[in-house]
Design a protein around this motif. Sequence first.
Motif, PDB file in Angstrom:
ATOM      1  N   SER A   1      31.897  43.865  18.623  1.00  0.00           N
ATOM      2  CA  SER A   1      32.035  45.135  17.899  1.00  0.00           C
ATOM      3  C   SER A   1      30.875  45.268  16.932  1.00  0.00           C
ATOM      4  CB  SER A   1      33.351  45.177  17.126  1.00  0.00           C
ATOM      5  OG  SER A   1      33.307  44.281  16.037  1.00  0.00           O
ATOM      6  N   ARG A   2      30.729  46.480  16.423  1.00  0.00           N
ATOM      7  CA  ARG A   2      29.768  46.716  15.339  1.00  0.00           C
ATOM      8  C   ARG A   2      30.563  46.864  14.048  1.00  0.00           C
ATOM      9  NH1 ARG A   2      24.850  47.403  17.481  1.00  0.00           N
ATOM     10  NH2 ARG A   2      24.695  48.294  19.555  1.00  0.00           N
ATOM     11  N   GLY A   3      29.871  46.741  12.931  1.00  0.00           N
ATOM     12  CA  GLY A   3      30.537  46.931  11.638  1.00  0.00           C
ATOM     13  C   GLY A   3      31.485  45.782  11.323  1.00  0.00           C
ATOM     14  N   GLY A   4      32.382  46.021  10.375  1.00  0.00           N
ATOM     15  CA  GLY A   4      33.397  45.021  10.029  1.00  0.00           C
ATOM     16  C   GLY A   4      32.834  43.850   9.247  1.00  0.00           C
ATOM     17  N   PHE A   5      31.634  44.031   8.663  1.00  0.00           N
ATOM     18  CA  PHE A   5      31.071  42.898   7.926  1.00  0.00           C
ATOM     19  C   PHE A   5      31.584  42.908   6.500  1.00  0.00           C
ATOM     20  CE2 PHE A   5      28.106  40.514   5.398  1.00  0.00           C
ATOM     21  CZ  PHE A   5      27.971  39.371   6.157  1.00  0.00           C
TER      22      PHE A   5
ATOM     23  N   ILE B   1      26.334  34.818  18.087  1.00  0.00           N
ATOM     24  CA  ILE B   1      25.470  35.360  19.144  1.00  0.00           C
ATOM     25  C   ILE B   1      25.366  36.861  18.909  1.00  0.00           C
ATOM     26  CG2 ILE B   1      25.068  35.465  21.630  1.00  0.00           C
ATOM     27  CD1 ILE B   1      27.419  33.375  21.872  1.00  0.00           C
ATOM     28  N   GLY B   2      24.174  37.370  18.684  1.00  0.00           N
ATOM     29  CA  GLY B   2      24.038  38.800  18.419  1.00  0.00           C
ATOM     30  C   GLY B   2      22.595  39.177  18.174  1.00  0.00           C
ATOM     31  N   GLY B   3      22.399  40.455  17.856  1.00  0.00           N
ATOM     32  CA  GLY B   3      21.048  40.978  17.677  1.00  0.00           C
ATOM     33  C   GLY B   3      20.552  40.867  16.251  1.00  0.00           C
TER      34      GLY B   3
HETATM   35  P1  ATP Z   1      22.281  45.040  18.857  1.00  0.00           P
HETATM   36  O1  ATP Z   1      21.179  44.314  19.538  1.00  0.00           O
HETATM   37  O2  ATP Z   1      23.301  45.523  19.803  1.00  0.00           O
HETATM   38  O3  ATP Z   1      21.815  46.101  17.893  1.00  0.00           O
HETATM   39  P2  ATP Z   1      23.115  43.770  16.436  1.00  0.00           P
HETATM   40  O4  ATP Z   1      23.537  42.378  16.119  1.00  0.00           O
HETATM   41  O5  ATP Z   1      21.869  44.254  15.758  1.00  0.00           O
HETATM   42  O6  ATP Z   1      23.036  43.892  18.001  1.00  0.00           O
HETATM   43  P3  ATP Z   1      24.797  45.443  14.778  1.00  0.00           P
HETATM   44  O7  ATP Z   1      25.955  46.278  15.188  1.00  0.00           O
HETATM   45  O8  ATP Z   1      23.682  46.078  14.036  1.00  0.00           O
HETATM   46  O9  ATP Z   1      24.311  44.755  16.130  1.00  0.00           O
HETATM   47  O10 ATP Z   1      25.302  44.225  13.866  1.00  0.00           O
HETATM   48  C1  ATP Z   1      26.257  43.286  14.342  1.00  0.00           C
HETATM   49  C2  ATP Z   1      27.127  42.817  13.201  1.00  0.00           C
HETATM   50  O11 ATP Z   1      26.333  42.388  12.096  1.00  0.00           O
HETATM   51  C3  ATP Z   1      28.053  43.894  12.678  1.00  0.00           C
HETATM   52  O12 ATP Z   1      29.301  43.302  12.418  1.00  0.00           O
HETATM   53  C4  ATP Z   1      27.402  44.362  11.389  1.00  0.00           C
HETATM   54  O13 ATP Z   1      28.335  44.804  10.444  1.00  0.00           O
HETATM   55  C5  ATP Z   1      26.674  43.125  10.915  1.00  0.00           C
HETATM   56  N1  ATP Z   1      25.451  43.476  10.192  1.00  0.00           N
HETATM   57  C6  ATP Z   1      24.435  44.229  10.651  1.00  0.00           C
HETATM   58  N2  ATP Z   1      23.453  44.354   9.721  1.00  0.00           N
HETATM   59  C7  ATP Z   1      23.891  43.663   8.641  1.00  0.00           C
HETATM   60  C8  ATP Z   1      23.355  43.411   7.333  1.00  0.00           C
HETATM   61  N3  ATP Z   1      22.169  43.872   6.951  1.00  0.00           N
HETATM   62  N4  ATP Z   1      24.102  42.658   6.486  1.00  0.00           N
HETATM   63  C9  ATP Z   1      25.292  42.169   6.856  1.00  0.00           C
HETATM   64  N5  ATP Z   1      25.844  42.384   8.060  1.00  0.00           N
HETATM   65  C10 ATP Z   1      25.174  43.111   8.940  1.00  0.00           C
END
Ligand code: ATP
Length: 454
Positions: A163-167, A187-189
């Motif tokens: 999921s996205r968000g929820g941090f 594991i993530g972006g």
């Molecule tokens: P993608 O390659 O799909 O963009 P991503 O990891 O960048 O992957 P996001 O949805 O941006 O995807 O972030 C993943 C998680 O990390 C979410 O739970 C988001 O709340 C958290 N997150 C993103 N940016 C921050 C930040 N600057 N500080 C804290 N938490 C963050």
Amino acid sequence: MDSDSSNPAAFSLPSISLQTISHLSESIPNLLQLPNPIDKSPYYHPNPAFYISSSDVLLRQILFDLSTSSSPLLAYHRAGPRSQIRFDPATVRAAIVTCGGLCPGLNTVIRELVVALWDLYGVRQIFGVQAGFRGFYSCETVELNPRIVHDWHLRGGTSLATSRGGFDLDKIVGGIEEKGFNQVYCIGGDGTMRAAVKIFNEIQHRKLKISITGIPKTVDNDIGIIDRSFGFQTAVEIALQAVHAAHVEAESAVNGVGLVKLMGRNTGHIALHATLSSRVVDCCLIPENDFYLEGEGGLFEFLHQRLKKNGHVVIVVAEGAGQNLIPRTESQKAEQDESGNQVFLDVGPWLKSELNKWWKRDHDGELFTLKYIDPTYMIRAVPANATDNLYCTLLAHSSIHGVMAGYTGFVSGQINGNYAYIPVEEVASAKNPVDTKDHRWAWVRSVTNQPDFN
Ligand code: ATP
Ligand code: MG
């Protein structure tokens, strides 16, 4: 750097600056130390040279000009098993979480983390955190073992959900503590890596014996320092199928246009690689290279020439391209996704509409067929190909070796073909734009003949 210009052999190497990574021993007094149980694993046959020492390093850059390089060469700790480990496998409680969008190989990384923790180190308490970071505080975790994950590498997506968000830092670290996790694999972006930095800092601040590591996932290949991110090669392979389909459609029509939108919000690597490997693309539009539609040297003029000459054109557009051209309403300007990222406007349908309008305006009555393909969700959802599967395995194993050795706040990544441990804050801020000044972009220009839009 001193050099003797009359004698090229007299150049001396610049000094090396080691990018150190954190170790639990910095905050945990009298940290446990045990011999690595890999010795007993049937999968590994250690010899004295098998273990990696903390003095083994990898250079970030392998090409440099000795006559001009004066700054120190950046180096990273080499990844791999250490002879001593800092966790008793019997007390390890490992948590694995996937965040952000889908990417081929996510399930392979999860599978390999579980299998290698279990088989190489004898860890028996391994948990999947469901639905991204919010899963640390809002969902039940699932217990994982090699039997459960045995065929996950054959599946696309993430079987843990994402999921996205929820941090919520407090709730996440609280959840980690409450559930007794002492190893956390994220594991993530890019967003996930930025989140991992914050979790790591909080864990350091609370002086907890918890190791946290990131495994960067980005199908767009937009993370810097590392050679490439897992899933990228699979993505290019599937993208190519869409490009070839667009070519068939365009070639089979009078004044046929095949338009393919490929992933890449900030970087055009997938578009670039698909263009170079397909040999059928007439124009490749990426975020790093602005373009315009009307007038001399613009896209419409170029397409008209190609249609007159070839009867068809294929255009590849990365999703982040042309964002400055698409009209935005006031509410769209402020719009963000759940993770706080700027919402991108959909360049594919916009460009399709602009092309149709242009043709009707300037060439009304002449046949024209535009076929638009958006393979995004097909690309994200497929399982990793053979090369990416192997890469995922090596990344997972490297992460485990680092964590078991007591390192924390790091990312495992391939640098110049070898595996390294990189501080997570460095990876979180490292970008990987397409260099439009280098030979690969010049190569794109030569295989497409597209204008430079300058
Ligand atoms: P993608 O390659 O799909 O963009 P991503 O990891 O960048 O992957 P996001 O949805 O941006 O995807 O972030 C993943 C998680 O990390 C979410 O739970 C988001 O709340 C958290 N997150 C993103 N940016 C921050 C930040 N600057 N500080 C804290 N938490 C963050
Ligand atoms: Mg992101």
